[in-house]
Design a protein around this motif. Structure first.
Motif, PDB file in Angstrom:
ATOM      1  N   TYR A 253       0.836  -1.207   0.000  1.00 36.23           N
ATOM      2  CA  TYR A 253       0.000   0.000   0.000  1.00 36.23           C
ATOM      3  C   TYR A 253       0.873   1.260   0.000  1.00 36.23           C
ATOM      4  CZ  TYR A 253      -3.476  -3.442   1.370  1.00 36.23           C
ATOM      5  OH  TYR A 253      -4.284  -4.549   1.398  1.00 36.23           O
ATOM      6  N   ASP A 254       0.316   2.322  -0.453  1.00 33.34           N
ATOM      7  CA  ASP A 254       1.022   3.598  -0.482  1.00 33.34           C
ATOM      8  C   ASP A 254       0.896   4.268   0.893  1.00 33.34           C
ATOM      9  OD1 ASP A 254       2.194   6.015  -0.969  1.00 33.34           O
ATOM     10  OD2 ASP A 254       0.635   6.755  -2.340  1.00 33.34           O
ATOM     11  N   LEU A 255       1.982   4.240   1.636  1.00 28.04           N
ATOM     12  CA  LEU A 255       1.996   4.811   2.988  1.00 28.04           C
ATOM     13  C   LEU A 255       2.814   6.097   3.045  1.00 28.04           C
ATOM     14  CD1 LEU A 255       2.602   1.526   5.052  1.00 28.04           C
ATOM     15  CD2 LEU A 255       0.434   2.513   4.350  1.00 28.04           C
ATOM     16  N   ASN A 257       2.141   9.162   2.875  1.00 25.30           N
ATOM     17  CA  ASN A 257       1.633  10.291   3.659  1.00 25.30           C
ATOM     18  C   ASN A 257       1.784  10.102   5.164  1.00 25.30           C
ATOM     19  OD1 ASN A 257       0.860  11.727   1.373  1.00 25.30           O
ATOM     20  ND2 ASN A 257      -1.175  10.786   1.319  1.00 25.30           N
ATOM     21  N   ILE A 258       2.068   8.867   5.587  1.00 26.23           N
ATOM     22  CA  ILE A 258       2.165   8.597   7.027  1.00 26.23           C
ATOM     23  C   ILE A 258       3.334   9.351   7.653  1.00 26.23           C
ATOM     24  CG2 ILE A 258       2.693   6.809   8.735  1.00 26.23           C
ATOM     25  CD1 ILE A 258       1.014   4.885   7.213  1.00 26.23           C
ATOM     26  N   GLU A 313      -2.442   4.825  11.337  1.00 23.05           N
ATOM     27  CA  GLU A 313      -2.504   5.403   9.992  1.00 23.05           C
ATOM     28  C   GLU A 313      -2.482   4.321   8.916  1.00 23.05           C
ATOM     29  OE1 GLU A 313      -2.931   8.622   9.007  1.00 23.05           O
ATOM     30  OE2 GLU A 313      -3.359   8.970  11.124  1.00 23.05           O
ATOM     31  N   LYS A 316      -5.738   2.208   8.860  1.00 24.57           N
ATOM     32  CA  LYS A 316      -6.814   3.026   8.297  1.00 24.57           C
ATOM     33  C   LYS A 316      -6.780   2.986   6.770  1.00 24.57           C
ATOM     34  CE  LYS A 316      -6.459   7.363   9.269  1.00 24.57           C
ATOM     35  NZ  LYS A 316      -6.483   8.633  10.040  1.00 24.57           N
ATOM     36  N   ILE A 317      -5.585   3.076   6.198  1.00 25.22           N
ATOM     37  CA  ILE A 317      -5.427   3.033   4.745  1.00 25.22           C
ATOM     38  C   ILE A 317      -5.846   1.662   4.199  1.00 25.22           C
ATOM     39  CG2 ILE A 317      -3.697   2.991   2.892  1.00 25.22           C
ATOM     40  CD1 ILE A 317      -2.197   5.200   4.485  1.00 25.22           C
ATOM     41  N   LYS A 320      -9.662   1.065   4.409  1.00 20.48           N
ATOM     42  CA  LYS A 320     -10.372   1.912   3.446  1.00 20.48           C
ATOM     43  C   LYS A 320     -10.197   1.388   2.022  1.00 20.48           C
ATOM     44  CE  LYS A 320     -10.875   6.727   1.966  1.00 20.48           C
ATOM     45  NZ  LYS A 320     -10.393   8.128   2.130  1.00 20.48           N
ATOM     46  N   GLU A 321      -8.950   1.059   1.641  1.00 17.07           N
ATOM     47  CA  GLU A 321      -8.694   0.599   0.270  1.00 17.07           C
ATOM     48  C   GLU A 321      -9.403  -0.719  -0.024  1.00 17.07           C
ATOM     49  OE1 GLU A 321      -4.999   0.518  -1.661  1.00 17.07           O
ATOM     50  OE2 GLU A 321      -4.287   2.417  -0.796  1.00 17.07           O
TER      51      GLU A 321
END
Length: 419
Positions: A253-255, A257-258, A313, A316-317, A320-321
């Protein structure tokens, strides 16, 4: 005659004590090993029954682990939260284990002083965790004591602590990369296609998790139900690869922004520590345990809190994904499980924790998930007695024992193997 007792942590300390005071009349040997000396030697078990003591104090210690100074100090109570989740609540199991260990020795010293009524107590200060507890307790109880210092050891330990950020018996690493890695040799055929109505997600963290999850996973496969396995620990990933179960990790996953979120929170973490370090109070039975807990609290804030923020964080990602509707996990009391369950509660999705072993306070209470699946009526009764709402509990049997029932065994071969 002056009554002098000595507290030693291992056999090496005996000679140092006797070199300072040849008139010692009692040795409290915390190692529990025989000293082979013609001395009056007692061990911890002579003064306290550790299991009985922890049972009696268990509720009080648990309450302390949930309501430590972050809750007492209003200045930091509001900032020791991330996305509505109290950070210390996710780390309370680890902190409870630390407190249990400390309080056992505090109660031991109290019992020794009460029973022996010494005029002087000798302690070797090895500048370690246990020495700190003993000396702090003696000082707080205003018991007459003398510290025999090992200057060479102290000098070495201080140097390590200063140069390497060596806190609470371990090196401080602000980023735990292992939790965000995926095994490089995971088959490409096991890659996860996202958003295929995978409403059920298994969150697997501990090495016991796959055992209790596999019977459910197999049942879902038989009925063609979509599900997703999410795995953190590398040894757990190995299990799923061996059993050809596709899984995803944070690496999928693209993390990006964490990191920005955590950098903003670092200021709060520093402020939390600054206030705690100025307050210098953690009271148990009128005894200030701050000197014993200072390093542990530092580690909790700058390692555990940091990690919990990343988990919140990241989880949560993922949720949601994957448009997850239900999550299943093997424990909701450790950092990962607690963070996942609390985030699920916040988002409003169902969560189920599956009993992973014999029901006990440390591994199961409180239940944070929506439901807990237990082995039988005994487990259910135990949880209800320990304030778990009965509507949270569902009796399912033990998935980890399904393998025994479903496997055909060659009785003669087993008898022969074990003679």
């Amino acid at each position: 005659m002056t009554k002098i007792i000595a507290i030693i942590k291992d056999e090496k300390e005996l000679d140092k004590v006797l070199a300072n005071h040849a008139t010692v009349i009692l040795i409290l040997n915390l190692s529990g090993k025989n000293l082979n000396q013609k001395l009056n030697v007692k061990t911890k078990n002579y003064y306290i029954n550790e299991n009985k003591l922890l049972n009696e104090l268990g509720e009080q210690i648990r309450d302390m682990s949930f309501n430590w100074p972050v809750n007492r100090l209003e200045e930091i109570k509001k900032i020791a939260i991330h996305d509505g989740i109290p950070l210390h609540y996710c780390t309370c199991l680890h902190f409870e284990l630390v407190l249990r260990d400390i309080i056992v020795y505090v109660e031991l010293i109290k019992k020794v002083l009460e029973k022996e009524k010494p005029d002087l107590t000798l302690v070797i200060n090895s500048n370690d965790y246990l020495s700190n507890i003993i000396i702090t307790t003696l000082s707080e109880l205003r018991a007459e004591h003398k510290i025999v210092q090992d200057s060479i050891l102290v000098k070495t330990q201080n140097k390590i602590k200063t140069s390497s950020k060596f806190f609470a018996g371990r090196y401080l690493k602000p980023i735990v990369l292992d939790n965000y890695l995926k095994l490089k040799y995971a088959n490409k055929t096991q890659s996860i296609t996202k958003n295929k109505n995978k409403k059920i997600m298994f969150f697997s963290y501990l090495n016991l998790d796959p055992q209790i999850m596999m019977p459910i996973i197999k049942k879902l496969q038989e009925t063609n139900r979509n599900f997703l396995v999410f795995s953190l620990a590398l040894d757990v990933q190995e299990f799923f690869i061996k059993n050809e179960i596709p899984f995803s990790t944070f690496a999928d996953y693209d993390l990006s922004n964490i990191k920005q979120t955590i950098n903003k929170k670092k200021k709060d973490l520093k402020h939390i520590w600054q206030v705690l370090d100025e307050d210098k109070k953690f009271i148990y039975d009128h005894i200030n345990l701050w000197p014993c807990l200072r390093d542990e609290l530092y580690y909790t804030i700058f390692k555990h809190f940091y990690e919990v923020i990343r988990l919140i964080e990241g989880i949560k990602i993922v949720i949601k994904e994957e448009e997850t509707k239900v999550i299943l996990m093997g424990s909701d009391v450790h950092r990962f499980g607690k963070a996942a369950a609390l985030m699920a509660n916040k988002i409003g999705i169902e969560s189920l924790v599956i009993q992973h072993g014999a029901a006990g306070i440390l591994g199961f209470v409180p239940v944070t998930c929506t439901k807990i699946a237990v082995w039988g009526e005994a487990s259910k009764k135990f949880l209800i007695q320990n304030n778990v709402p009965k509507e949270k509990i569902v009796v399912t049997g033990a998935t980890k024992f399904d393998t025994i029932v479903n496997t055909k065994y060659d009785k003669e071969a087993i008898l022969k193997e074990f003679n």
